[in-house]
Design a protein around this motif. Sequence first.
Motif, mmCIF file in Angstrom:
data_model
loop_
_atom_site.group_PDB
_atom_site.id
_atom_site.type_symbol
_atom_site.label_atom_id
_atom_site.label_comp_id
_atom_site.label_asym_id
_atom_site.label_seq_id
_atom_site.Cartn_x
_atom_site.Cartn_y
_atom_site.Cartn_z
ATOM 1 N N LEU A 129 2.729 15.764 9.026
ATOM 2 C CA LEU A 129 3.441 14.497 8.895
ATOM 3 C C LEU A 129 2.858 13.433 9.821
ATOM 4 N N ARG A 130 2.500 13.829 11.032
ATOM 5 C CA ARG A 130 1.894 12.876 11.959
ATOM 6 C C ARG A 130 0.582 12.322 11.404
ATOM 7 N N ASP A 131 -0.166 13.167 10.699
ATOM 8 C CA ASP A 131 -1.406 12.699 10.080
ATOM 9 C C ASP A 131 -1.119 11.628 9.024
ATOM 10 N N CYS A 132 -0.048 11.823 8.254
ATOM 11 C CA CYS A 132 0.318 10.838 7.234
ATOM 12 C C CYS A 132 0.765 9.531 7.881
ATOM 13 N N VAL A 133 1.503 9.625 8.969
ATOM 14 C CA VAL A 133 1.921 8.416 9.689
ATOM 15 C C VAL A 133 0.701 7.678 10.239
ATOM 16 N N GLU A 134 -0.284 8.427 10.728
ATOM 17 C CA GLU A 134 -1.515 7.775 11.206
ATOM 18 C C GLU A 134 -2.254 7.101 10.055
ATOM 19 N N GLY A 135 -2.165 7.690 8.869
ATOM 20 C CA GLY A 135 -2.732 7.032 7.693
ATOM 21 C C GLY A 135 -2.049 5.701 7.436
ATOM 22 N N ALA A 191 0.832 -1.207 0.000
ATOM 23 C CA ALA A 191 0.000 0.000 0.000
ATOM 24 C C ALA A 191 0.867 1.258 0.000
ATOM 25 N N LEU A 192 0.228 2.369 -0.350
ATOM 26 C CA LEU A 192 0.884 3.672 -0.373
ATOM 27 C C LEU A 192 -0.006 4.710 0.277
ATOM 28 N N VAL A 193 0.587 5.572 1.072
ATOM 29 C CA VAL A 193 -0.088 6.785 1.522
ATOM 30 C C VAL A 193 0.165 7.852 0.464
ATOM 31 N N TRP A 194 -0.907 8.411 -0.073
ATOM 32 C CA TRP A 194 -0.833 9.442 -1.115
ATOM 33 C C TRP A 194 -1.067 10.801 -0.469
#
Length: 269
Positions: free
Chosen positions: A80-86, A22-25
């Motif tokens: 960035l923390r939001d992306c890590v939570e994703g 998977a990828l976080v976009w």
Amino acid sequence: GLEIPAIYYKPHQASPENKVPALVWVHGGPGGQSRQNFSSLIQYLVNHGYAVLAVNNRGSSGYGKTFYQMDDLNHGDKDLRDCVEGKNWLASQPEIDPDKIGIIGGSYGGYMTMAALTYTPEEFAVGVNLFGVTNWIRTLRSIPPWWESFKDALYKELGDPNSADSVRLRAISPLFHTDQVTKPLIVLQGSKDPRVLQVESDEIVAGVRKNGVPVEYVLFEDEGHGFVKKENQIAAYSKILEFLDVYLKQDKGQPIQDGEIMDIQTDTE
């Protein structure tokens, strides 16, 4: 307690018995928004077996002024923390291989990709940086005078590079911290980009390569901020997929040799 919106693209073949990478976009901006419209690159990745979570981290538009302003002077931290939570959310899904999650984005999303690999180096398995900002001081200072309103908005959101804000801007610029990057990276850039200059990608590639990390660099001589020519889109997407198949999916192909650069030039009318 903040809820972060996101759009989840799941390949048809994904299941608990057939876990997929998977990828976080991360969208462009700052202040952009991923919406439920057609993205040829996202569709291409999903069609080839990669799940994609398009995160609208705090600071994204479309959710009111309070949410939009939540990342002001906080880039490389709360967003960035939001992306890590994703990534954590993806890892909790039964159809996702939790050890095979990368991050991808263009422009501001490219910055977030490099910020993730730099400041949270163990969170994501790979990074795909499409013409991302790596040195905020230089990028903000290079805004031309005919983009004055755009410049004012960015200075308000990120800070004035000609003031004491430059200390924080340097701290959040991945270029000055490339020694922390440990995961494979692919960078794609247009040499005629007026918004994120080619030197941003040149220097981040050179810096990360010093770590002995696999890095691929794809440079389009006839593109600006984004790839608009169909033949270049096909070349770019193919190189991204090849990179992901080797370093994220890890099920085919030969590892890319460190130091390899693919400089793509196409004929123009």
